[in-house]
Design a protein around this motif. Structure first.
Motif, mmCIF file in Angstrom:
data_model
loop_
_atom_site.group_PDB
_atom_site.id
_atom_site.type_symbol
_atom_site.label_atom_id
_atom_site.label_comp_id
_atom_site.label_asym_id
_atom_site.label_seq_id
_atom_site.Cartn_x
_atom_site.Cartn_y
_atom_site.Cartn_z
ATOM 1 N N ALA A 145 0.838 -1.198 0.057
ATOM 2 C CA ALA A 145 0.255 0.052 -0.101
ATOM 3 C C ALA A 145 0.922 1.257 -0.124
ATOM 4 O O ALA A 145 0.244 2.511 -0.167
ATOM 5 N N ASN A 146 2.177 1.168 0.173
ATOM 6 C CA ASN A 146 2.966 2.412 0.324
ATOM 7 C C ASN A 146 2.271 3.255 1.430
ATOM 8 O O ASN A 146 2.402 4.389 1.529
ATOM 9 N N ALA A 147 1.823 2.664 2.598
ATOM 10 C CA ALA A 147 0.933 3.332 3.514
ATOM 11 C C ALA A 147 1.196 2.553 4.800
ATOM 12 O O ALA A 147 1.063 1.345 4.841
ATOM 13 N N ILE A 148 0.875 3.120 6.029
ATOM 14 C CA ILE A 148 0.803 2.330 7.282
ATOM 15 C C ILE A 148 -0.724 2.411 7.780
ATOM 16 O O ILE A 148 -1.205 3.861 7.836
ATOM 17 N N SER A 149 -1.474 1.644 7.998
ATOM 18 C CA SER A 149 -2.922 1.733 8.211
ATOM 19 C C SER A 149 -3.073 2.088 9.804
ATOM 20 O O SER A 149 -1.896 1.907 10.836
ATOM 21 N N ILE A 150 -4.020 2.682 10.073
ATOM 22 C CA ILE A 150 -4.458 3.236 11.556
ATOM 23 C C ILE A 150 -5.635 2.514 11.940
ATOM 24 O O ILE A 150 -6.581 2.535 11.318
ATOM 25 N N VAL A 151 -5.458 1.951 13.155
ATOM 26 C CA VAL A 151 -6.708 1.087 13.731
ATOM 27 C C VAL A 151 -6.823 1.680 14.975
ATOM 28 O O VAL A 151 -6.169 2.072 16.046
ATOM 29 N N PHE A 164 3.656 6.061 3.476
ATOM 30 C CA PHE A 164 4.933 5.714 3.718
ATOM 31 C C PHE A 164 5.929 5.556 2.628
ATOM 32 O O PHE A 164 5.318 5.214 1.684
ATOM 33 N N PRO A 165 7.007 5.669 2.657
ATOM 34 C CA PRO A 165 7.842 5.671 1.411
ATOM 35 C C PRO A 165 7.867 4.243 0.662
ATOM 36 O O PRO A 165 8.314 4.269 -0.543
ATOM 37 N N GLY A 166 7.498 3.061 1.284
ATOM 38 C CA GLY A 166 7.738 1.947 0.650
ATOM 39 C C GLY A 166 6.971 0.707 1.208
ATOM 40 O O GLY A 166 6.061 0.993 1.844
ATOM 41 N N GLU A 167 7.773 -0.461 1.166
ATOM 42 C CA GLU A 167 7.073 -1.536 2.046
ATOM 43 C C GLU A 167 7.392 -1.457 3.481
ATOM 44 O O GLU A 167 8.610 -1.097 3.736
ATOM 45 N N PHE A 179 9.596 3.189 15.445
ATOM 46 C CA PHE A 179 10.568 2.881 14.469
ATOM 47 C C PHE A 179 10.198 1.793 13.595
ATOM 48 O O PHE A 179 9.395 0.696 13.849
ATOM 49 N N VAL A 180 10.053 1.961 12.153
ATOM 50 C CA VAL A 180 9.442 1.087 11.120
ATOM 51 C C VAL A 180 10.601 0.752 10.193
ATOM 52 O O VAL A 180 11.420 1.228 9.578
ATOM 53 N N SER A 181 10.716 -0.684 9.875
ATOM 54 C CA SER A 181 11.679 -1.172 9.158
ATOM 55 C C SER A 181 11.081 -1.247 7.840
ATOM 56 O O SER A 181 9.782 -1.507 7.472
ATOM 57 N N SER A 182 11.835 -1.532 6.433
ATOM 58 C CA SER A 182 11.239 -1.316 5.234
ATOM 59 C C SER A 182 11.993 -2.615 4.586
ATOM 60 O O SER A 182 13.424 -2.556 4.475
ATOM 61 N N THR A 183 11.455 -3.655 3.728
ATOM 62 C CA THR A 183 11.923 -4.518 3.142
ATOM 63 C C THR A 183 12.520 -4.127 1.612
ATOM 64 O O THR A 183 13.445 -4.772 1.001
ATOM 65 N N ASP A 184 12.036 -3.050 1.298
ATOM 66 C CA ASP A 184 12.588 -2.514 -0.163
ATOM 67 C C ASP A 184 13.463 -1.325 -0.202
ATOM 68 O O ASP A 184 13.881 -0.999 -1.088
ATOM 69 N N LYS A 185 13.279 -0.473 1.001
ATOM 70 C CA LYS A 185 14.334 0.580 0.919
ATOM 71 C C LYS A 185 15.393 0.310 2.176
ATOM 72 O O LYS A 185 15.095 -0.151 3.074
ATOM 73 N N GLY A 186 16.335 1.104 1.948
ATOM 74 C CA GLY A 186 17.630 0.793 2.721
ATOM 75 C C GLY A 186 17.644 1.622 3.955
ATOM 76 O O GLY A 186 18.540 2.062 4.347
ATOM 77 N N PHE A 187 16.444 1.754 4.656
ATOM 78 C CA PHE A 187 16.387 2.692 5.989
ATOM 79 C C PHE A 187 15.234 2.311 6.920
ATOM 80 O O PHE A 187 14.596 1.520 6.779
ATOM 81 N N VAL A 188 15.746 2.810 8.163
ATOM 82 C CA VAL A 188 14.566 2.564 9.148
ATOM 83 C C VAL A 188 13.954 3.914 9.415
ATOM 84 O O VAL A 188 14.699 5.007 9.366
ATOM 85 N N TYR A 189 12.691 3.921 9.342
ATOM 86 C CA TYR A 189 12.077 5.089 9.299
ATOM 87 C C TYR A 189 11.528 5.540 10.764
ATOM 88 O O TYR A 189 11.226 4.676 11.433
ATOM 89 N N VAL A 190 11.469 6.820 11.216
ATOM 90 C CA VAL A 190 11.007 7.379 12.361
ATOM 91 C C VAL A 190 9.450 7.799 12.126
ATOM 92 O O VAL A 190 9.369 8.783 11.185
ATOM 93 N N VAL A 191 8.535 7.351 12.873
ATOM 94 C CA VAL A 191 7.138 8.049 12.756
ATOM 95 C C VAL A 191 6.690 8.593 14.145
ATOM 96 O O VAL A 191 7.030 7.998 15.224
ATOM 97 N N ASN A 192 6.202 9.675 14.118
ATOM 98 C CA ASN A 192 5.787 10.327 15.369
ATOM 99 C C ASN A 192 3.964 9.880 15.457
ATOM 100 O O ASN A 192 3.250 10.013 14.567
ATOM 101 N N PRO A 193 3.873 9.014 16.348
ATOM 102 C CA PRO A 193 2.493 8.394 16.660
ATOM 103 C C PRO A 193 1.324 9.357 16.936
ATOM 104 O O PRO A 193 0.310 8.869 17.139
ATOM 105 N N THR A 194 1.810 10.579 17.233
ATOM 106 C CA THR A 194 0.626 11.813 17.416
ATOM 107 C C THR A 194 0.270 12.326 16.186
ATOM 108 O O THR A 194 -0.636 12.511 15.829
ATOM 109 N N THR A 195 1.168 12.645 15.300
ATOM 110 C CA THR A 195 0.908 13.397 14.171
ATOM 111 C C THR A 195 0.672 12.323 12.969
ATOM 112 O O THR A 195 0.079 12.794 11.762
ATOM 113 N N LEU A 197 3.177 10.990 11.142
ATOM 114 C CA LEU A 197 4.050 11.435 9.998
ATOM 115 C C LEU A 197 5.507 11.053 10.192
ATOM 116 O O LEU A 197 5.628 10.731 11.311
ATOM 117 N N VAL A 198 5.909 10.521 8.736
ATOM 118 C CA VAL A 198 7.227 10.021 9.186
ATOM 119 C C VAL A 198 8.288 11.337 9.427
ATOM 120 O O VAL A 198 8.241 12.308 8.466
#
Lengths: 350, 650
Positions: A145-151, A164-167, A179-195, A197-198
């Protein structure tokens, strides 16, 4: 013999031969019945079985420590409906167990002690893992989805998503950041759980599949690399406060490293690279030799039992028939093994 | 380039070619002329050496006449002639003859193999019945006659020609439940030396049937989504004979475009999968008949384009392939007892597939030689050998020995012993990641024994055959997680499969007063098990292959009276395992159809109208696990033949 009788005889012979089929005596597999469940912490271990893609044979196996037996599919036995297609992971939170079923695009919510079905959260594309980020909100990572769902955890519904930039794959919350890992991008992404946003990205290798926090509060990420571009993976230690990589331990293109996890004290890390490897969280280099060497097995997941440090390893065998679960002592001696479902992908202790 | 360097092969061909000088029989005075009306009765150069010893089953006109507006999936699957692995609606349907896969069963269109060079398969839903003037099934290997791929069996369909019939127009139409509408029209013209026809067709269906969703709580009734089917195309053929009636030219061209929605199964959610298929197939044929020699040159250009959209905004996956086939066959009548047929084939293919880097080309050439020996009118013996070369590598020599004995009244005894093979497909060799260019061809030994009984007495005709077979296939290619990297699947020559069983076929036809009754029945017993495997701890050893039923039974009973008829069709499909360790299975099921129809006569034309109920007992069943299949549904159809002489009975 006159002609009429001849014809009749031929007709009889003919119809007899058509009906003389030797029916195969087939015994459908029987599964043990499970009466009212009351699962308490420490009772056993859950294994999510992916099943084969599109065959709808995902299962949730349960290994009981007291009896030493395993139940091949706890979910469908209690709830009489199949789990779905490709069971990826589960998370227990606040008395409920959330089971992520990847190719059915849903999360099944059951009561943790009885495993009775409560809700089905749908609307996902290809969900992988679920992480509660507050008492009312959870994130669900996704493959396509190139996105993270919110429940919304209060009513167990999917309320939306953010880009979200990738898988997106493994997720862990440290302090007030996710902190979110990605299987297709070479980065660990940081997300603010209040806003939602990556906010930052930390360079590692491609194939970031598992995350683990150690006893010093550092974040470790394990990457399997990228086959198509012949990029190797590696193990990286990140400082979550300043988002820097403190230790870089690259692997080679013939390695395939997954399932990073730790013991209860978080001072020993374990991971799979065909065989099982272990290292202290204070190590500054990768272990040279395996802890448990695979002979003909296809090790697929690891789990460390919190109470006594036993090492549980699953074996996918040939990836199309039922797998096995092995129980090793702290020293790596095989104690037990049992049958589980197809492609046992994750091991969770409750 | 070194080719055909096997000395045994060279010796055999030398001997075969020298044979005419060793046997000086009296001149063969049979004058062969070729006319448009007898060209179909004359066996093709290959047929009389590829078939002996094997049971060939032709669809009966009753079985095919009411499916002419549909596809081969309907014609073969609904009649139950062979058990099909069908995803339902107009989706993928493939054969599992004697446990073989679609890539091991070629479909020949006028002798040209239509299997895709990329995945070796052929989707029967993409073959409309209006193209198939006749359909026959050969169970058992046929590589020596037809080349790579013929391990399980061969399906043949041919286009017929005719002479002196002037203008003919035929319309076939069918409408059915779930938005089905099929139209087809065939226009033809022929005189004594020239024949031409063109057919156009369009098939549409929504396939939005309802089903009980067994994957959801309390099994709600859901409606099929994204299951539409749209297919249209046209085919033309032109044929003429020379004045001397010694030469025949035929040109055929067939174009088709299909667009299908691929519905999710009961456990999936992706509603966006779509597939477009487009192909054009053109072939030309030249036949020469002389006193002792028949020569045939055949050329074909086959192009295929498949575009697959997988949803989730992922890029499309496409497959584009083109094959050029050239064949020269020659039949030499050495004496009135011995005929030698020799043939050379060159097939060049190019494939451009998203997953191959770069565009891949492949050339293969093969040669076969067959000797047919008729010592007396009771025996027909054929020995056939074939050798194929692929990119400089020679495949093992394959061949067949076929024998037929007619000495006993009413009975024919057939025996065929053959070695067959299948070369790996482009996907097996070149798919990235995983493709394995070291794959060996699948290698199969097949033994078929049959007894055929034909009897006619006054108004009753009885046909019955029983066939027993035994086949071992080695180096069976299968994809599995590779040892180098378990996340990557790769093909290897993984296992050995043993297939054995027997088949009964029967037909009784009885005319009394104004009634005509026909009974057709068949029973297949198939045991196809994995015997050896390179996978460590392989739990499938000794077990039946997945999706191959052990028992399959079909029957058709039709009674017609004057212009009316009623037909009842029933098939039984046995239990099929869905996992290799046999831990799950799909239960056996029955399926029935009822058709009633009438022939209508107009001044210059006549028509057939029928009404059909499919899945008469509204059975809930699955053919592929979690794929819903429609319940009871209806179809109505009409065939109109214009400008045709009246026939006196249905």
């Amino acid at each position: 013999m006159n002609l009429q009788v001849k014809i009749l005889a031929i007709g009889l012979l003919f119809s007899l031969s058509i009906f003389s089929c030797k029916k195969d005596k087939v015994e459908p597999p029987t599964t043990p019945s499970v009466t009212a469940l009351n699962i308490q912490p420490g009772d056993g271990v859950f294994i999510t079985d992916e099943g084969t893609f599109q065959a709808g044979n995902a299962k949730l196996s349960f290994y009981n420590f007291t009896s030493g037996n395993s139940t091949e599919d706890l979910f469908s036995q209690v709830n009489s409906v199949p789990l779905g297609d490709v069971c990826q992971s589960l998370t227990t939170y606040n008395g409920k167990t959330y089971i992520v079923v990847n190719n059915s695009g849903k999360i099944e919510v059951v009561a943790t002690t009885t495993f009775a079905h409560q809700h089905t959260i749908s609307g996902f594309s290809s969900p992988r893992f679920i992480l509660p980020v507050s008492s009312t909100k959870a994130y669900v990572s996704d493959l396509y989805a190139n996105a993270i769902s919110i429940v919304n955890l209060s009513n167990d519904t999917r309320t939306g998503s953010f880009a979200f930039p990738g898988e997106s794959e493994a997720m862990v919350m440290i302090g007030s950041e996710v902190f979110v890992s990605s299987t297709d991008k070479g980065f660990v992404y940081v997300v603010n759980p209040t806003t939602d946003l990556v906010t930052d990205s930390i360079p590692v290798a491609k194939g970031g599949n598992s995350l683990q926090v150690d006893n010093n509060g550092k974040l470790w990420v394990l990457c399997f690399g990228d086959y198509a571009t012949s990029a190797p993976g590696g193990l990286y230690k990140i400082n979550p406060t300043n988002h820097t990589v403190e230790l870089s331990l690259p692997l080679t293109t013939s390695d395939y490293a997954t399932k990073l996890c730790a013991n209860a004290a978080k001072d020993t890390l374990y991971y799979l690279n065909y065989s099982v490897y272990k290292m202290a969280s204070s190590n500054i280099s990768l272990p040279a030799t395996p802890f448990i060497t695979a002979s003909t097995q296809s090790f697929y997941a690891i789990g460390i039992r919190p109470s006594n440090g036993e090492v549980f390893v699953s074996d996918a065998v040939n990836y199309t028939s039922n797998g096995r679960l092995y129980r090793y002592s702290l020293a790596g001696i095989l104690l037990d093994d049992d049958l589980v479902g197809i492609c046992p992908g994750e091991i969770y202790f409750y | 380039m070194k080719r055909y360097c096997n000395p045994f092969v060279v010796l055999f061909f030398l001997v075969a070619m020298l044979l005419p000088t060793f046997h000086l029989y009296a001149q063969d005075t049979i004058v062969k002329t070729i006319t448009l009306s007898n060209v179909d009765i004359l066996p093709s150069l290959r047929t009389d050496i590829a078939n002996p010893g094997l049971t060939i089953e032709k669809t009966d006109s009753i079985q095919s006449s009411r499916y002419s507006a549909g596809t081969l999936t309907d014609l073969l699957g609904q009649n139950g002639i062979t058990f099909l692995k069908s995803y339902g609606g107009g989706n993928l349907a493939t054969t599992t003859i004697r446990g073989a896969s679609a890539s091991q069963t070629p479909l020949l269109w006028n002798g040209i193999n239509l299997q895709s060079p990329t995945n070796g398969g052929l989707d029967l839903s993409l073959v409309p019945a209006i193209i198939c003037d006749n359909v026959s099934l050969q169970n058992g290997g046929g590589s020596s006659g037809w080349g790579s791929g013929a391990i399980g069996g061969v399906i043949q369909t041919n286009n017929l020609l005719s002479a002196n019939e002037g203008w003919k127009i035929k319309y076939v139409g069918q409408a059915g439940s779930f938005g089905e509408q099929n139209h087809g029209i065939k226009i033809g013209f022929s005189n004594s030396r020239f024949y031409a026809d063109v057919r156009m067709y369009r098939q549409i269906a929504e396939n939005n049937f309802t089903y009980r969703n067994l994957a959801k709580d309390s099994f709600p009734i859901d409606t099929m989504q994204n299951s539409y089917f749209f297919q249209q195309g046209m085919m033309g053929q032109v044929a003429w004979t020379t004045k001397s009636q010694k030469q025949l030219f035929v040109i055929r061209s067939w174009y088709q475009s299909s667009d299908r929605g691929i519905p999710p199964s009961m456990v999936e959610v992706n509603n966006d999968l779509r597939q477009k298929d487009e192909f054009s197939r053109t072939m030309g044929n030249w036949k020469l008949y002389l006193n002792k020699v028949e020569l045939e040159i055949k050329s074909a250009v086959l192009t295929e384009y498949m575009d697959f959209y997988q949803g989730y905004n992922q890029p499309n996956s496409y497959t584009h392939s083109i094959s050029l086939v050239n064949e020269v066959d020659g039949k030499i009548r050495i004496s009135n007892k011995i005929t030698n047929t020799i043939g050379v084939n060159d097939t060049w293919s190019k494939a451009d597939v998203t997953q191959y880097v770069p565009i891949t080309k492949q050339n293969r050439a093969s040669v076969f030689d067959a000797v047919k020996f008729l010592p007396n009118e009771n025996w027909n013996l054929v020995l056939n050998l074939r050798e194929e070369e692929l990119q400089g590598k020679i495949t093992p020599l394959v061949g067949s020995i076929g024998a037929e004995y007619y000495g006993i009244k009413f009975i024919t005894i057939k025996n065929s012993f053959s070695r067959n093979y299948r070369l790996p497909t482009f996907n097996d060799l070149y798919w990235q990641p995983g493709g394995n260019s070291d794959l060996k061809p699948e290698d199969s030994w097949n033994e078929d024994f049959a007894v055929v009984f034909k009897y006619k007495y006054k108004n009753v005709t009885i046909d019955y055959s029983v066939t027993a077979y035994y086949r071992i296939t080695e180096n069976w290619i299968q994809w599995s997680p590779s040892s180098a990297n378990s996340a990557i699947w790769a093909p290897s020559n993984l296992k050995e499969v043993w297939s054995r069983g027997f088949e009964h076929r029967g037909k009784v036809n009885w005319i009394k007063n104004k009634f005509e009754s026909t009974f057709i029945g068949g029973y297949d017993y198939v045991r196809a098990t994995t015997e050896q495997s390179k996978v460590p701890n392989d739990v499938s050893i000794g077990k039946q292959l997945v999706y191959v039923p052990t028992n399959h039974f079909y029957t058709l009973l039709q009674i017609s009276y004057l212009k009316y008829y009623i037909a009842y069709n029933h098939q039984f499909n046995g239990l099929r395992f869905t996992t290799t360790d046999h831990s799950t299975y799909l239960p056996a099921y029955d399926m029935a159809q009822l058709t009633i129809g009438k022939r209508v006569d107009f001044k210059n034309s006549f028509g057939d109208i029928f009404f059909r109920v499919n899945n008469l007992y509204n059975k809930e069943y699955q053919n592929i696990v979690w794929r819903p299949m429609p319940g009871r549904n209806f179809q109505v159809g009409i065939t109109i033949d214009f400008n045709k002489k009246k026939k006196s009975k249905v």
